[in-house]
Design a protein around this motif. Structure first.
Motif, PDB file in Angstrom:
ATOM      1  N   UNK A 191       0.854  -1.174   0.000  1.00 28.85           N
ATOM      2  CA  UNK A 191       0.000   0.000   0.000  1.00 28.85           C
ATOM      3  C   UNK A 191       0.894   1.229   0.000  1.00 28.85           C
ATOM      4  N   UNK A 192       0.582   2.181  -0.813  1.00 29.21           N
ATOM      5  CA  UNK A 192       1.360   3.409  -0.866  1.00 29.21           C
ATOM      6  C   UNK A 192       0.469   4.583  -1.147  1.00 29.21           C
ATOM      7  N   UNK A 193       0.975   5.755  -0.885  1.00 27.69           N
ATOM      8  CA  UNK A 193       0.240   6.980  -1.133  1.00 27.69           C
ATOM      9  C   UNK A 193       0.789   7.590  -2.413  1.00 27.69           C
ATOM     10  N   UNK A 194      -0.061   7.906  -3.369  1.00 26.21           N
ATOM     11  CA  UNK A 194       0.402   8.468  -4.632  1.00 26.21           C
ATOM     12  C   UNK A 194       1.124   9.774  -4.360  1.00 26.21           C
ATOM     13  N   UNK A 195       2.331   9.863  -4.898  1.00 26.84           N
ATOM     14  CA  UNK A 195       3.127  11.067  -4.700  1.00 26.84           C
ATOM     15  C   UNK A 195       3.900  11.052  -3.396  1.00 26.84           C
ATOM     16  N   UNK A 213       5.703   6.778   1.556  1.00 22.94           N
ATOM     17  CA  UNK A 213       5.299   5.850   2.609  1.00 22.94           C
ATOM     18  C   UNK A 213       4.684   4.602   1.985  1.00 22.94           C
ATOM     19  N   UNK A 214       5.414   3.488   2.049  1.00 18.58           N
ATOM     20  CA  UNK A 214       4.912   2.227   1.529  1.00 18.58           C
ATOM     21  C   UNK A 214       4.877   1.203   2.651  1.00 18.58           C
ATOM     22  N   UNK A 215       3.864   0.353   2.635  1.00 18.31           N
ATOM     23  CA  UNK A 215       3.801  -0.718   3.621  1.00 18.31           C
ATOM     24  C   UNK A 215       3.065  -1.897   3.005  1.00 18.31           C
TER      25      UNK A 215
END
Length: 148
Positions: free
Chosen positions: A2-6, A9-11
């Motif tokens: 899961x990551x936030x576009x731009x 932070x990935x997990x």
């Protein structure tokens, strides 16, 4: 994952009910209204929905799966009728000229006559030609044309 576009932070996130085993020709699509990832198999007429809160898939595909009739199909999500439209495809040395619809709320599949899709196909044709300089094989099969 899961990551936030731009963002950076990935997990990862483990599935609670096991991994979704993919079949040949399956494709994913994001439903912007429900904010969920869908995985589609036209051959099996199955759409599995991922719930990121419960960390589960709603359905599993049937195994063992035989080849696919629908590699490389195009798809889009329609907000107006909350459906996924799947156009063309390729399988067993044949380009497909079909248009299928999966209506998300009723979880039903149906085939759409090409006349109903005419205005959409013309818009798609213009976009495809502008993007590639030609018409993709899938569009050519749906429109029954043999060259650009």
């Amino acid at each position: 994952m899961i990551g936030k576009i731009g963002g950076t932070d990935l997990r990862t996130q483990e599935y609670d009910n096991g991994k979704l085993l993919l079949v040949n020709g399956s494709q994913s699509l994001f439903d912007p209204l429900q904010k969920k990832v869908l995985n589609i198999s036209i051959d099996q007429k199955i759409v599995s929905v991922y719930d990121s809160i419960a960390r589960t898939w709603t359905k599993q595909f049937d195994f063992p799966a035989v080849g696919t009739h629908y590699w490389l199909f195009n798809k889009y999500f329609s907000r107006s009728d909350t459906s996924i439209y799947m156009i063309g495809g390729y399988g067993h040395f044949t380009y497909k000229s079909s248009v299928l619809r999966y209506h998300i709320p009723s979880q039903s599949w149906d085939s759409i006559p090409l006349l109903v899709m005419r205005s959409f196909l013309i818009t798609w044709l213009e976009w495809d030609r502008a993007k590639t300089g030609c018409i993709s094989p899938e569009v050519m099969a749906v429109l029954r044309v043999t060259r650009c």
